[in-house]
Write a protein that holds these residues in place. Structure first.
Motif, PDB file in Angstrom:
ATOM      1  N   GLN A 139     -62.069  54.063  -7.480  1.00 42.22           N
ATOM      2  CA  GLN A 139     -62.524  55.450  -7.587  1.00 42.22           C
ATOM      3  C   GLN A 139     -64.043  55.504  -7.687  1.00 42.22           C
ATOM      4  O   GLN A 139     -64.647  54.716  -8.414  1.00 42.22           O
ATOM      5  N   SER A 140     -64.622  56.442  -6.971  1.00 41.16           N
ATOM      6  CA  SER A 140     -66.057  56.771  -7.076  1.00 41.16           C
ATOM      7  C   SER A 140     -66.949  55.534  -7.086  1.00 41.16           C
ATOM      8  O   SER A 140     -67.830  55.397  -7.931  1.00 41.16           O
ATOM      9  N   SER A 141     -66.733  54.644  -6.144  1.00 39.43           N
ATOM     10  CA  SER A 141     -67.466  53.377  -6.113  1.00 39.43           C
ATOM     11  C   SER A 141     -67.999  53.080  -4.719  1.00 39.43           C
ATOM     12  O   SER A 141     -67.502  53.604  -3.726  1.00 39.43           O
ATOM     13  N   VAL A 142     -69.017  52.204  -4.676  1.00 39.39           N
ATOM     14  CA  VAL A 142     -69.547  51.680  -3.422  1.00 39.39           C
ATOM     15  C   VAL A 142     -69.227  50.194  -3.389  1.00 39.39           C
ATOM     16  O   VAL A 142     -69.586  49.456  -4.312  1.00 39.39           O
ATOM     17  N   ILE A 143     -68.538  49.776  -2.334  1.00 35.98           N
ATOM     18  CA  ILE A 143     -68.165  48.375  -2.168  1.00 35.98           C
ATOM     19  C   ILE A 143     -68.891  47.877  -0.917  1.00 35.98           C
ATOM     20  O   ILE A 143     -68.653  48.367   0.189  1.00 35.98           O
ATOM     21  N   CYS A 144     -69.785  46.915  -1.087  1.00 34.11           N
ATOM     22  CA  CYS A 144     -70.611  46.436   0.024  1.00 34.11           C
ATOM     23  C   CYS A 144     -69.879  45.433   0.907  1.00 34.11           C
ATOM     24  O   CYS A 144     -68.793  44.959   0.575  1.00 34.11           O
ATOM     25  N   ASN A 145     -70.504  45.095   2.031  1.00 32.99           N
ATOM     26  CA  ASN A 145     -69.922  44.218   3.057  1.00 32.99           C
ATOM     27  C   ASN A 145     -69.300  42.944   2.488  1.00 32.99           C
ATOM     28  O   ASN A 145     -69.847  42.316   1.585  1.00 32.99           O
ATOM     29  N   ASN A 146     -68.149  42.589   3.061  1.00 35.22           N
ATOM     30  CA  ASN A 146     -67.467  41.316   2.799  1.00 35.22           C
ATOM     31  C   ASN A 146     -66.992  41.128   1.363  1.00 35.22           C
ATOM     32  O   ASN A 146     -66.679  40.013   0.964  1.00 35.22           O
ATOM     33  N   ALA A 147     -66.939  42.187   0.578  1.00 31.09           N
ATOM     34  CA  ALA A 147     -66.420  42.067  -0.789  1.00 31.09           C
ATOM     35  C   ALA A 147     -64.895  41.966  -0.738  1.00 31.09           C
ATOM     36  O   ALA A 147     -64.256  42.458   0.198  1.00 31.09           O
ATOM     37  N   VAL A 148     -64.325  41.335  -1.762  1.00 35.68           N
ATOM     38  CA  VAL A 148     -62.874  41.202  -1.870  1.00 35.68           C
ATOM     39  C   VAL A 148     -62.443  41.728  -3.226  1.00 35.68           C
ATOM     40  O   VAL A 148     -62.941  41.287  -4.261  1.00 35.68           O
ATOM     41  N   ILE A 149     -61.522  42.671  -3.206  1.00 32.87           N
ATOM     42  CA  ILE A 149     -60.944  43.216  -4.428  1.00 32.87           C
ATOM     43  C   ILE A 149     -59.537  42.659  -4.500  1.00 32.87           C
ATOM     44  O   ILE A 149     -58.686  42.979  -3.662  1.00 32.87           O
ATOM     45  N   GLU A 150     -59.281  41.806  -5.471  1.00 34.49           N
ATOM     46  CA  GLU A 150     -57.983  41.136  -5.534  1.00 34.49           C
ATOM     47  C   GLU A 150     -56.897  42.051  -6.083  1.00 34.49           C
ATOM     48  O   GLU A 150     -57.162  43.133  -6.597  1.00 34.49           O
ATOM     49  N   LYS A 151     -55.681  41.571  -5.993  1.00 36.08           N
ATOM     50  CA  LYS A 151     -54.463  42.329  -6.296  1.00 36.08           C
ATOM     51  C   LYS A 151     -54.495  43.005  -7.669  1.00 36.08           C
ATOM     52  O   LYS A 151     -54.790  42.382  -8.682  1.00 36.08           O
ATOM     53  N   GLY A 152     -54.220  44.307  -7.667  1.00 34.19           N
ATOM     54  CA  GLY A 152     -54.058  45.056  -8.908  1.00 34.19           C
ATOM     55  C   GLY A 152     -55.330  45.391  -9.660  1.00 34.19           C
ATOM     56  O   GLY A 152     -55.274  45.837 -10.797  1.00 34.19           O
ATOM     57  N   ALA A 153     -56.477  45.218  -9.034  1.00 34.69           N
ATOM     58  CA  ALA A 153     -57.748  45.534  -9.711  1.00 34.69           C
ATOM     59  C   ALA A 153     -57.906  47.046  -9.847  1.00 34.69           C
ATOM     60  O   ALA A 153     -57.433  47.811  -9.012  1.00 34.69           O
ATOM     61  N   ASP A 154     -58.579  47.461 -10.919  1.00 38.47           N
ATOM     62  CA  ASP A 154     -58.843  48.867 -11.178  1.00 38.47           C
ATOM     63  C   ASP A 154     -60.357  49.033 -11.322  1.00 38.47           C
ATOM     64  O   ASP A 154     -60.945  48.535 -12.274  1.00 38.47           O
ATOM     65  N   ILE A 155     -60.971  49.730 -10.364  1.00 38.01           N
ATOM     66  CA  ILE A 155     -62.427  49.848 -10.307  1.00 38.01           C
ATOM     67  C   ILE A 155     -62.804  51.315 -10.318  1.00 38.01           C
ATOM     68  O   ILE A 155     -62.284  52.103  -9.529  1.00 38.01           O
ATOM     69  N   LYS A 156     -63.724  51.686 -11.226  1.00 37.84           N
ATOM     70  CA  LYS A 156     -64.141  53.082 -11.323  1.00 37.84           C
ATOM     71  C   LYS A 156     -65.649  53.145 -11.543  1.00 37.84           C
ATOM     72  O   LYS A 156     -66.186  52.457 -12.413  1.00 37.84           O
ATOM     73  N   ASN A 157     -66.338  53.958 -10.738  1.00 37.27           N
ATOM     74  CA  ASN A 157     -67.781  54.178 -10.861  1.00 37.27           C
ATOM     75  C   ASN A 157     -68.578  52.874 -10.825  1.00 37.27           C
ATOM     76  O   ASN A 157     -69.467  52.654 -11.646  1.00 37.27           O
ATOM     77  N   CYS A 158     -68.268  52.011  -9.867  1.00 41.54           N
ATOM     78  CA  CYS A 158     -68.942  50.718  -9.771  1.00 41.54           C
ATOM     79  C   CYS A 158     -69.694  50.570  -8.457  1.00 41.54           C
ATOM     80  O   CYS A 158     -69.387  51.240  -7.476  1.00 41.54           O
ATOM     81  N   SER A 179     -72.579  42.750  -1.864  1.00 42.45           N
ATOM     82  CA  SER A 179     -72.101  42.032  -0.696  1.00 42.45           C
ATOM     83  C   SER A 179     -71.474  40.695  -1.070  1.00 42.45           C
ATOM     84  O   SER A 179     -72.046  39.925  -1.834  1.00 42.45           O
ATOM     85  N   GLY A 180     -70.278  40.449  -0.523  1.00 42.99           N
ATOM     86  CA  GLY A 180     -69.609  39.168  -0.709  1.00 42.99           C
ATOM     87  C   GLY A 180     -69.040  38.911  -2.091  1.00 42.99           C
ATOM     88  O   GLY A 180     -68.568  37.811  -2.370  1.00 42.99           O
ATOM     89  N   GLN A 181     -69.050  39.903  -2.964  1.00 42.53           N
ATOM     90  CA  GLN A 181     -68.534  39.703  -4.320  1.00 42.53           C
ATOM     91  C   GLN A 181     -67.005  39.726  -4.326  1.00 42.53           C
ATOM     92  O   GLN A 181     -66.382  40.364  -3.491  1.00 42.53           O
ATOM     93  N   ARG A 182     -66.419  39.024  -5.280  1.00 46.31           N
ATOM     94  CA  ARG A 182     -64.967  38.956  -5.431  1.00 46.31           C
ATOM     95  C   ARG A 182     -64.615  39.466  -6.816  1.00 46.31           C
ATOM     96  O   ARG A 182     -65.118  38.953  -7.815  1.00 46.31           O
ATOM     97  N   ILE A 183     -63.750  40.480  -6.867  1.00 49.81           N
ATOM     98  CA  ILE A 183     -63.264  41.013  -8.141  1.00 49.81           C
ATOM     99  C   ILE A 183     -61.884  40.417  -8.377  1.00 49.81           C
ATOM    100  O   ILE A 183     -60.993  40.540  -7.541  1.00 49.81           O
ATOM    101  N   GLU A 184     -61.707  39.764  -9.501  1.00 50.14           N
ATOM    102  CA  GLU A 184     -60.488  39.030  -9.795  1.00 50.14           C
ATOM    103  C   GLU A 184     -59.274  39.960  -9.939  1.00 50.14           C
ATOM    104  O   GLU A 184     -59.409  41.143 -10.220  1.00 50.14           O
ATOM    105  N   ALA A 185     -58.089  39.396  -9.761  1.00 49.30           N
ATOM    106  CA  ALA A 185     -56.839  40.153  -9.838  1.00 49.30           C
ATOM    107  C   ALA A 185     -56.686  40.814 -11.206  1.00 49.30           C
ATOM    108  O   ALA A 185     -57.056  40.242 -12.237  1.00 49.30           O
ATOM    109  N   LYS A 186     -56.187  42.029 -11.193  1.00 48.73           N
ATOM    110  CA  LYS A 186     -55.892  42.836 -12.384  1.00 48.73           C
ATOM    111  C   LYS A 186     -57.117  43.131 -13.251  1.00 48.73           C
ATOM    112  O   LYS A 186     -56.993  43.498 -14.409  1.00 48.73           O
ATOM    113  N   ALA A 187     -58.314  42.974 -12.678  1.00 46.64           N
ATOM    114  CA  ALA A 187     -59.547  43.265 -13.421  1.00 46.64           C
ATOM    115  C   ALA A 187     -59.687  44.768 -13.600  1.00 46.64           C
ATOM    116  O   ALA A 187     -59.276  45.544 -12.753  1.00 46.64           O
ATOM    117  N   LYS A 188     -60.268  45.165 -14.718  1.00 43.14           N
ATOM    118  CA  LYS A 188     -60.579  46.567 -14.975  1.00 43.14           C
ATOM    119  C   LYS A 188     -62.096  46.649 -15.103  1.00 43.14           C
ATOM    120  O   LYS A 188     -62.681  46.103 -16.027  1.00 43.14           O
TER     121      LYS A 188
END
Length: 148
Positions: free
Chosen positions: A101-120, A124-133
Motif C-alpha cells: 500500500q502507498s509505496s514505491v518499489i524500484c526496479n528489480n526489487a523482490v517482495i517475498e511471499k506474504g510480505a506486508d508493506i505500507k508507505n515504504c 533498486s534490487g532490494q529483497r523483502i523477506e517473506a512475511k515481513a511487515k
C-alpha cells in the motif's frame, strides 16, 4: 501535440501523484492507447482498477487486485496479491499473498511471499523477506543513495 502533462515533482508524494495522473490523462491525450498493455498477462482483468496503468510483459496472477497504481514493464505479480496506491517500476517481483500500500518499489526489487508493506520506498534490487511487515521505511542498499 496539443495537450500534454507537465508536473513539478519535488517530493515523493508528488512523484507518486504525477504517475497516477498519467493513467487519468492517457485516454484523453492518446485515446488509442490502453491502460493495460496488450502484452500484459492478467488472469482476472476485473481485479485491475480502471485507474491503474500496467506496462508491457507484466504478469498478474489469480485473485490479485491492483487499484490506483502504476505497474512498470516485465513485473511479476503472483496470486492473491493486493497493490493499492503504488508505483512498481520495471522488473519487480511480488510473491503470492503479499500486500503493498502507498509505496514505491524500484526496479528489480523482490517482495517475498506474504510480505506486508505500507508507505515504504524500496530501492533498486532490494529483497523483502517473506512475511515481513514494513511500515514507513526507506529500504536501500549500503551503496545506494536516495533522498526523500
Amino acid at each position: 501535440m496539443k495537450e500534454g502533462l507537465c508536473s513539478r515533482v519535488s517530493t515523493l508524494g508528488l512523484y507518486m501523484e504525477a504517475n497516477r495522473q498519467v493513467s487519468k490523462l492517457l485516454p484523453v491525450i492518446c485515446p488509442e492507447e490502453s491502460l493495460v498493455h496488450s502484452s500484459a498477462q492478467i488472469v482476472s482483468k476485473h481485479m485491475v482498477g480502471a485507474d491503474s496503468l500496467i506496462g508491457p510483459d507484466t504478469q498478474v496472477g489469480e485473485k490479485s487486485s491492483i487499484k490506483h497504481s502504476v505497474i512498470g514493464s516485465s513485473c511479476v505479480i503472483r496470486d492473491r496479491v493486493t497493490v493499492t496506491n503504488c508505483l512498481l517500476m520495471n522488473s519487480v517481483t511480488v510473491e503470492e499473498g503479499s500486500n503493498i500500500q502507498s509505496s514505491v518499489i524500484c526496479n528489480n526489487a523482490v517482495i517475498e511471499k506474504g510480505a506486508d508493506i505500507k508507505n515504504c520506498l524500496i530501492g533498486s534490487g532490494q529483497r523483502i523477506e517473506a512475511k515481513a511487515k514494513r511500515v514507513n521505511e526507506v529500504i536501500v542498499g549500503n551503496d545506494q543513495l536516495m533522498e526523500i
